[in-house]
Structure formats: C-alpha cells, structure tokens
Design a protein around this motif. Structure first.
Motif, PDB file in Angstrom:
ATOM      1  N   LYS A  47      20.273  24.461  62.754  1.00 41.26           N
ATOM      2  CA  LYS A  47      21.339  23.557  62.337  1.00 41.26           C
ATOM      3  C   LYS A  47      21.430  22.359  63.264  1.00 41.26           C
ATOM      4  CE  LYS A  47      26.244  23.332  61.148  1.00 41.26           C
ATOM      5  NZ  LYS A  47      27.520  24.077  61.026  1.00 41.26           N
ATOM      6  N   GLY A  88      24.559  26.913  65.212  1.00 40.90           N
ATOM      7  CA  GLY A  88      25.350  25.714  64.990  1.00 40.90           C
ATOM      8  C   GLY A  88      26.525  25.511  65.907  1.00 40.90           C
ATOM      9  N   GLN A  89      26.718  26.369  66.900  1.00 46.69           N
ATOM     10  CA  GLN A  89      27.910  26.285  67.745  1.00 46.69           C
ATOM     11  C   GLN A  89      27.671  25.576  69.064  1.00 46.69           C
ATOM     12  OE1 GLN A  89      30.005  29.982  68.276  1.00 46.69           O
ATOM     13  NE2 GLN A  89      29.585  30.674  66.206  1.00 46.69           N
ATOM     14  N   ASP A 899      26.528  16.651  68.964  1.00 42.27           N
ATOM     15  CA  ASP A 899      27.795  16.873  68.269  1.00 42.27           C
ATOM     16  C   ASP A 899      27.764  18.231  67.580  1.00 42.27           C
ATOM     17  OD1 ASP A 899      28.766  14.328  68.989  1.00 42.27           O
ATOM     18  OD2 ASP A 899      27.659  13.415  67.329  1.00 42.27           O
ATOM     19  N   VAL A 900      28.759  19.071  67.876  1.00 45.07           N
ATOM     20  CA  VAL A 900      28.823  20.417  67.297  1.00 45.07           C
ATOM     21  C   VAL A 900      30.197  20.642  66.699  1.00 45.07           C
ATOM     22  CG1 VAL A 900      27.112  21.371  68.879  1.00 45.07           C
ATOM     23  CG2 VAL A 900      29.516  21.424  69.509  1.00 45.07           C
ATOM     24  N   GLU A 901      30.234  21.500  65.681  1.00 44.76           N
ATOM     25  CA  GLU A 901      31.496  21.915  65.062  1.00 44.76           C
ATOM     26  C   GLU A 901      31.675  23.406  65.340  1.00 44.76           C
ATOM     27  OE1 GLU A 901      31.411  20.938  60.963  1.00 44.76           O
ATOM     28  OE2 GLU A 901      31.185  18.773  61.287  1.00 44.76           O
ATOM     29  N   ARG A 902      32.512  23.692  66.316  1.00 43.57           N
ATOM     30  CA  ARG A 902      32.714  25.082  66.707  1.00 43.57           C
ATOM     31  C   ARG A 902      33.861  25.686  65.916  1.00 43.57           C
ATOM     32  NH1 ARG A 902      31.715  22.769  72.030  1.00 43.57           N
ATOM     33  NH2 ARG A 902      29.627  23.390  72.686  1.00 43.57           N
ATOM     34  N   PRO A 903      33.820  27.008  65.681  1.00 38.43           N
ATOM     35  CA  PRO A 903      34.907  27.672  64.946  1.00 38.43           C
ATOM     36  C   PRO A 903      36.210  27.581  65.732  1.00 38.43           C
ATOM     37  CG  PRO A 903      33.416  29.279  65.916  1.00 38.43           C
ATOM     38  CD  PRO A 903      32.761  27.946  66.077  1.00 38.43           C
ATOM     39  N   HIS A 904      37.321  27.294  64.985  1.00 34.39           N
ATOM     40  CA  HIS A 904      38.629  27.234  65.644  1.00 34.39           C
ATOM     41  C   HIS A 904      39.094  28.628  66.027  1.00 34.39           C
ATOM     42  CE1 HIS A 904      39.028  22.988  64.756  1.00 34.39           C
ATOM     43  NE2 HIS A 904      38.712  23.231  63.481  1.00 34.39           N
TER      44      HIS A 904
END
Length: 953
Positions: A47, A88-89, A899-904
C-alpha cells in the motif's frame, strides 16, 4: 599610536575569523550510500510501496522512491531475522536473533519522516533469562490441544498423529479471502487449515514430503506447498473433503535426480491464464547444488536466474486489491547476500530493472575513488527510470550542481555514480580489460556455452568478486570534466588516456613505453609482468574510449597520476620514479628515477613485501625508544608574533590548537623511499618572480619534492613543437616524512583554478601580482614556502609520537550559512587516528577538530575522499559509503515524507500486530548453514507474551 591601531585591527581580524568559522564548519554524518552490509531480512508494504531491509548488525533501512530513505538502529547489535509491515499503517515489527521483538513507526517531525522505535519486548527463551508464563499463553495451548484432538477423528496414518513425529511448524499463511483462517504447515508434511474464531480444524492435507514453505492461490481455493525433495505440490481446498490425501499435481522441475529443497515458493495468477510460479532452490544436488538460483515458470517459459550470492528473500509487486481477480505481478524483487536484483515480469524475457539506488558498490572490490564537483551535462547521458518501489515523497530540492563519484575496481572497471543527492545512482561503467590480452574472452565463451544447457541458467546481477587478472586493478583516476578526458592507471604500470565520444569507434590504441629506471644498474624487477595489449583495432562503445596506453617499466603499480588537458600532459609515478607524457604528440617528455640505493624492496613487487616485516618492526621500535628518551616535550602554540595578540587569543588557542611535539627524523634508507606519493601541475613562478609559466611538482616517500619548469607550446603549435621540462627546484624535507600533497596558492592565498576554468570564464583568474606560495603536506607537518625562492613562510606540525600521521588532505571551499556570498578556503586533513582537522590557508591556523572515523577502521581511513565543497565519503563496509559534511551549509541528507492513514481505534492496530505475531512466532529459525532449530517449549509462550504487550500498548 598608528602601530597600536594596526595591531588592534589585526587582532580583531583574527577574532572575527574564529567567529565566522562557526558559521562555516559543522560535522554531520549525512547518509549511507550503497548496499547494506550483511542483509538478513526483507519486507514490503504494497500500500505504501515501501521496502525494508534488516541486517545482521541490527540496522533497519526503509526505501521508497529515489531519495526516500530512513534508517533505524536497534540498541543491541543483534541480527534482524524477520521484518513485517502492518499493512498501510507506516508501522512494522522486527524480530532479532536475541529473542526480542520491536515495534517501529514512521513519524513526522519538522515536515519530514523519521523511523522511530516505539517499544521493544524480550520474548521467552532469551539466553540468560528465565521464561515467564502469562495467562494469555493458554490460547496457544488450546490451539495445539484442539489440533491434536481433531486429527484422530480423521482417517489418517499413524505417522500423522500428533506428537514429536510431526516436527516443528514450518509455515503459517493467512487465508487471502478470510482472515479468520490460517494454514499451519508441519515439517513432517501435514498441513492444517485452522479457523481462529470457531477454533476447529477445517481441513487436513497429508503431504508425504518434508515441508519447506506454503503459499495461497489468490482465490483461496487452492494453495501450493514446497518440499525438501526439490518439488512443489498444488492442493485443492474443499469443504466437502475435510481430509485430503493427494494433491492436484506434484512437480519436481529439475528431477528426476536428487534435488535440493525448494526453500520458498510464490504462486501468482495472471490474466493470460497460466500462473506465474517463482521459487528459490530446487537445483540438482550433484551438478548444481552449489548454485544460488531462483526459478521463474509460466506455461512454456522457463528461466533459472543464477546469482553469485545467496538468496535471502524475495517478493513480487502485484495487485493486492481483493476485488480484483488476478495478481498480475509487475516485478520480482530479490534480496541477495551481496546485492538487490529486480526483474520486470511484464516485459518479454523478464529482463532486469536497473536500480537507482542500492547498487552493489563492491561488485568488484573498490581499489580507489575520485570525486568531481559541478560536472557539465555531457557526462549525464544515461538516466535511470522505471523503478517499481516508489513510496513516499522526496522533499529535497534539486541539487544546484551535479556531483560525480568515480570508483576504480579490482577487475579493471571504473564506475560513475551520481553523487548529487541521497541516492547514489549508477550512471556508467567502463572496462579496461578489453584493451589487454586476458582470459576474459575465454571465460565468456565458456559461460555462453553453459547457458544453452539444462537448467536454462541466466546470469543475473553484477556482483562478481573474482577478477580475471589482478593486474587489471585500477589504482588511480584523474578526470578533466571540461574536455571529457580521463586517465586511469593500474596495478601493472598501465596508464590509459581516454576521451569521451558519442559515437561507436573501431580503432587501434597507440602504445608507448616509459622506462622509469633510466638504465640504472643494480636493480632487477622481480614482480609481475606487464599486461600485453591487444594487437589490431578494438571496437569501443560510445562513452570513454582509450586513445593512448602508456606502459611504465618496470610494471609496478601506479601510485600517483594527474592530468592537465589544456596542456595535453599527464604525469604518473610508481615506486621507481615519475614520468611526464605528451599524449597529443604521443611523446615521453620526462622520466626520473627516485630509487634510493637501498630500495631493493621496490623491485620485488607487492607479493614479496612480506619479507620486510621484521625490518619494519625493528625500525618502528627504534623510533619509539628514541621518543621515550627524548625528554619532556614543550607545548608550542602557533600564534601571531605580537605578545598582546597572543594574550587575547589564548583562550581560543587552548581549545582548538593541538599540542605540537618533536618529530623524529626518518632514516634515508627506509624501504620504499622512492615511492611517488603525489603529483600536480601549476601555472606559477618558478624561474623568477616576474615570469610565470607551466610547472610540474612531484613528492616522494622520502620527503623529496621535485619542481620542473615546463615549456608548453601554444594551442596552435601543439603539433609542431615538443614540450620540454627543466628541473627548477629540488626540496628535501628535514624529517624525510612522506609527501602526501602539493598545492600551489596564488597571490591571495587561494588555490589555482582547474584547467579550462579561466579560459572558459568559469572561474576568476588567479592573482599573478602577489607572491605565489606552495603548500607541501607531509605525513607529519604542513609547510608553506614562498615562490620562486622556496623560502619557508609558515608551518604546522602534527603530533608524531602518538602515531598521528596525515592520511588524506584536500583544499575545500566553505560557504557561510548566513551569507552565500561569503566563503573561505581551508585545508582539510584526515589522520590515521580517524580525526579530521581543518586549517586556514595560507596561515595554517587550526580551526576545528572532529572525531570522524574509528581509528581501528583502517580501510575506512584509507578509502576516504574529500570534495571541494567540504563533504567526504569513506567505506564503512565493502559495499557502503558513509557520507559526511564539514560544511554548515552544504549538507546532503534524506529529506522525505511518507503519508499514512493510521486507524483511529488502537485495537485495529493491535489485532494486526497480534495476527502477525501468531503467524510467525513459531516459524523456523534458519541458520547460515541451512540447518534449523526446533522451537523449544518456551517459544510456545511467545504468542501470549506478545499479545499482552501490544494490547497493553
């Protein structure tokens, strides 16, 4: 009153110089170039499109698009055995061979990304630490008990019943469509499909061969197992048949004779219908058991990639979107022990993809290096593109100027590297072997004949540590970046002049011989023979093409070389003397023998010098004894002549001026005293103080300096008149220390510009009104002489009794951080203790001292090369350069962002971590010899410990 005013102005100027230096100088270890030394683990995040490599020294390096690099170091120097990204984290786990697991995260600081270790945990079974039981470990006990209880319910042979006969767990693989199911593969051959939620066995697969690895087919309807007999099997997964005795197919690609194990296998689906099968190992044991191979199979296409070093791991870059029907792999990435190889799986023939970084600098052992600043565009014709690993963003601005690093190698090649940025990109490679008669052609024909046999081998990669002839080794390099001329000199006395050409050429090479002994009696060469040049014309590809071969006789290794393209001259030196050659007219201009009457060792060649060990040790101990009885040494502070100025600068001098001690004179009959250490050309005053002209300078191992006045014809008369050389000055340093460097300074104390820089308006003309000076650096001191009288002006002595010796020097220009218009020239010096000293020129005033390289790192010190802008490179391993900067303004370091989209919800991350740990906490631990450790009972506790730790986090 006027004298006092002048004195105060002088003190103020000196004090301001010290203050300004703070804005000029700063030591920074910036980036590591090359291939990681001793890699041990590999991972990829599809990812984020990032790749991670772990090493045996405990380093983790992340790579994305060119310029996107991050490095993390474990506190302990334990080998990294496994790396796993949390998809992806921007997080990943590393497992070390000391039984510790570490959690890493890519964090943003000052708008750039860094790799930071968040937590670490000691797993049970670590040497010297007792195992601790946690309640969560009962989940593994339940799993093991459930499997053992379920297996007897199926009609399976006795040897598949639970117990030690099943062997250790070899592989665990998550179901591609249902993350609640995993495949558990045992060494004995039994494979279990286990449901994590209902905690029951879904399917059993009874393999009859020792298991090595497992891989799912994309749909989850089948999987592939690889085995120790060199084969692989395809198994169907069906709910109607809970116990499968036979696979759909079983194949031994390189049978029927005994084969080695298939260590790892990948199965990728394609739109063309035929799956792509990739596996490592499996070679016929008797014939090719020592080969390092990876096989690619698809329908009738079959290629056996033959590498020169061991396969560590590999992965494919393919579609990971679960909604897509096919994998459609685009590239294969193979991590080898000595290099990284990428294969394009979409092009016919599966060619290799040139790497923009991670190139193996040590494909052949590095023997010398050379750095060129501000390179013209003509040398940048070969551009790297189509790199599949492209995660992250490179935030570094485009370099203002191009930089080139040239490396000479043992196999006679010279490699050109783009050193302008973080990624050391390969640009161009030339080989000198084609000029000579060697065994290369014979070996190539044998290799081509072998490639037509079965298996269908294809040599892949560029790592080749073996040289066809050690005499091919490159010892010295000199380049004129403006005229496109290159001089390379080798181990057998060969000096080759090359010219950059855009066209292919078929021509003969002119050969000239220069006798450096000059018929001196009493000396007989006992070393290797010269390399015989090829007769007739030779075909050369576009690029640097040889035009003249100058052969030094005797054929000893070339120890110094320099080029002045504007005068069409090259100078070269060996352990016997030095020569001057006009490559335009193909005429030798000068040859001088520098041998001392006792220099018989210079005639034996490098392989015979072991005999001198006892003599060298005796001389070293004599010098030590002399230094011990020489009495207490008085500290001397180099300062202005005025006592008042000295008082005001005393505090500063106490911090930056090292103690100077007496230098012990060396004996005139020290072995190898005739070795030529340095050469230089300069347009300066040598005959008198009113007429300047071309000169050549040479320095030897015995502290001798020879200066020649040259009569060089004008450009229009090059073909008509010959160059003439006349000895103008001969200097003998009092302590006979080897001369490391010679540089001529103009009337303002600035280094002279390079050839063509003034005539092409690329640099200011040197000051020819004031008095010139020559800076001579020996291993023990720096000394400035005024020209043309060669009278001593100033000097600075380095510590001799503690073993401090100058190893590398350079004149660099340092630009201020606060003002780009202000800069100073300085002398940069690296000693054999690994520390770097910076001195002002021509006053030789100490500025700063830095600890840069460990004094035990002899190869690192010997390989160091400085740049003209205050940077440097040195080898930290055979395959890696450490880059550093002494300039506070010019710093080349990674500036990137991922740039990463980590779980809230933190539990989402913990579930991912827990499952990765479940999949790998029981896997085999491979040793270097290929054997395996059977997991101990304490390792069965890992799951509970890891879960408790990460759930707590």
């Amino acid at each position: 009153m006027r004298l006092l005013l002048n004195h105060n102005e002088h003190v103020t100027a000196l004090l301001s110089e010290c203050v300004i230096s703070a804005s000029l100088l700063l030591l920074t270890q910036t980036v590591e170039h090359g291939f990681p030394n001793q890699p041990s683990a590999l991972a990829y995040d599809p990812k984020l499109q990032l790749m991670a490599i772990g090493t045996k020294s405990g380093a983790i390096k992340i790579y994305g698009a060119p310029g996107v690099e991050m490095t993390g170091l474990h506190k302990d120097t334990a080998a990294v055995t496994q790396i796993h990204f949390l998809y992806g984290q921007g997080r990943m786990l590393s497992l070390l061979d000391d039984n510790t697991i570490h959690l890493w995260e890519i964090v943003q600081r000052e708008n750039r990304s860094h790799l930071v270790e968040l937590h670490s945990f000691n797993l049970p079974g670590r040497p010297g630490i007792e195992s601790t039981r946690f309640s969560e470990s009962s989940e593994y006990a339940e799993l093991k008990l459930a499997i053992c209880n379920v297996i007897p319910l199926f009609s399976v042979p006795e040897e598949y019943k639970c117990g030690k006969s099943l062997g250790p767990v070899e592989s665990l693989q998550e179901h591609p469509q249902d993350s609640d199911k995993i495949l558990i593969g045992y060494s004995r051959g039994l494979v279990v499909l286990w449901d994590l939620n209902s905690r029951h066995v879904v399917n059993l697969f009874l393999g009859k061969q020792q298991l090595e690895s497992l891989v799912w087919e994309r749909s989850g309807n089948s999987f592939v197992s690889s085995h120790s007999d060199g084969g692989y099997m395809v198994w169907a997964v069906s709910s109607s048949n809970p116990c499968t005795h036979d696979p759909i197919s079983s194949t031994i690609p390189y049978g029927p004779f005994p084969c080695k194990a298939v260590n790892k296998i990948l199965w990728r689906t394609t739109q063309s219908g035929a799956p792509l099968v990739l596996f490592s190992g499996g070679m016929p044991r008797a014939s090719y058991g020592d080969r390092h191979c990876l096989t690619i199979l698809q329908d009738s296409s079959h290629v056996t990639l033959d590498f020169t070093s061991r396969v560590i791991d590999f992965f494919t870059i393919h579609c990971t979107d679960k909604e897509k029907e096919f994998d459609d792999p685009s590239a294969l990435v193979v991590l080898l022990e000595e290099e990284l190889v990428v294969i394009d799986l979409q092009m016919a023939g599966w060619p290799t993809v040139p790497a923009p970084y991670l190139a193996p600098l040590h494909s052949s052992a590095i023997t010398c290096s050379c750095h060129i600043s501000n390179v013209p565009p003509k040398l940048w014709e070969r551009v790297i593109s189509n790199w599949p690993i492209c995660g992250g963003k490179n935030l570094a601005p485009d370099p203002k100027q191009k930089e080139l690093l040239l490396t000479g190698h043992e196999d006679g090649t010279v490699r050109f590297w783009d050193a302008s940025g973080v990624s050391l990109k390969p640009l161009y490679k030339l080989s000198t072997a084609s000029i000579f008669q060697t065994d290369c052609d014979h070996n190539d024909s044998l290799m081509q004949a072998g490639e037509e046999e079965w298996p269908p081998f294809r040599k892949v990669g560029c790592f080749d540590p073996y040289s066809d002839d050690p005499r091919l080794g490159i010892q010295k390099i000199s380049v004129c970046k403006y005229s496109g001329k290159l001089v390379v000199a080798g181990t057998a006395g060969q000096v080759i002049v090359m010219v950059l050409s855009d066209e292919k050429s078929d021509h003969m090479i002119d050969v000239a011989t220069v006798d450096l002994l000059q018929d001196r009696e009493g000396f007989t060469w006992k070393g290797h023979d010269r390399l015989p040049p090829k007769s007739g014309s030779v075909v050369f590809a576009p690029g640097f093409q040889p035009v003249v071969l100058v052969q030094c006789m005797p054929p000893a290794a070339v120890t110094a070389v320099t080029l002045h393209a504007e005068w069409n001259l090259i100078a070269f030196g060996t352990s016997h003397g030095f020569g001057l050659f006009d490559y335009h007219r193909r005429n030798p201009v000068l040859a001088r023998c520098t041998l001392h009457p006792n220099d018989s060792l210079a005639m034996e060649g490098p392989l015979s010098r072991v005999k001198s060990l006892k003599k060298s040790l005796r001389q070293s101990f004599r010098r030590i004894r002399k230094s011990r009885v020489s009495g207490k040494k008085r500290a001397v502070v180099y300062s202005p002549t005025s006592k008042e100025a000295n008082a005001q600068l005393a505090e500063h001098d106490a911090e930056v001026t090292p103690v100077q001690r007496r230098i012990e004179p060396r004996s005139a009959d020290d072995s190898l005293s005739g070795v030529v250490r340095c050469l230089c050309f300069a347009d300066t005053f040598l005959r008198d103080g009113t007429h300047h002209g071309p000169t050549m300078w040479a320095g030897t191992n015995s502290g001798s300096v020879y200066a020649y006045a040259l009569d060089v014809p004008s450009q229009e008369k090059f073909s008509e008149q010959s160059v003439e050389a006349l000895l103008g000055k001969e200097i003998q340093l009092m302590h006979r220390a080897p001369v490391v460097s010679i540089a001529v300074l103009d009337g303002r104390g600035n280094p002279l510009p390079e050839p063509y820089e003034v005539s092409r308006d690329l640099a200011k003309a040197p000051d020819m009104q004031g008095s010139h000076s020559v800076l001579i650096t020996s291993e023990e001191q720096f000394k400035v002489f005024m020209l043309p009288k060669v009278s001593a002006k100033t000097k600075f002595k380095l510590t001799a009794h503690e073993g401090c010796r100058v190893r590398k020097v350079a004149l660099s220009n340092f630009t201020s951080v606060s003002s780009e218009e202000y800069s100073e020239n300085a002398l940069v010096c690296l000693t054999n203790l690994g520390d770097i000293h910076v001195f002002s020129v021509p006053a030789l005033r100490p500025q700063v001292r830095y600890d840069c390289i460990r004094k035990e790192d002899i190869s690192g010190i010997a390989s160091c090369v400085f740049t003209k802008t205050g940077q440097g490179f040195y080898l930290i391993s055979p395959s890696e350069y450490e880059r550093f900067s002494l300039s506070a303004r010019v710093i080349t370091e990674p500036l990137c962002r991922v740039d990463v989209e980590r779980p809230h919800d933190l539990s989402e991350m913990c579930v991912g971590v827990k499952f990765i740990c479940l999949l790998h906490c029981f896997e085999k631990f491979s040793k270097s010899d290929g054997s395996r450790d059977v997991p101990s009972q304490s390792q069965g506790l890992k799951l509970g410990l890891i879960k408790s730790f990460f759930f707590f986090y």
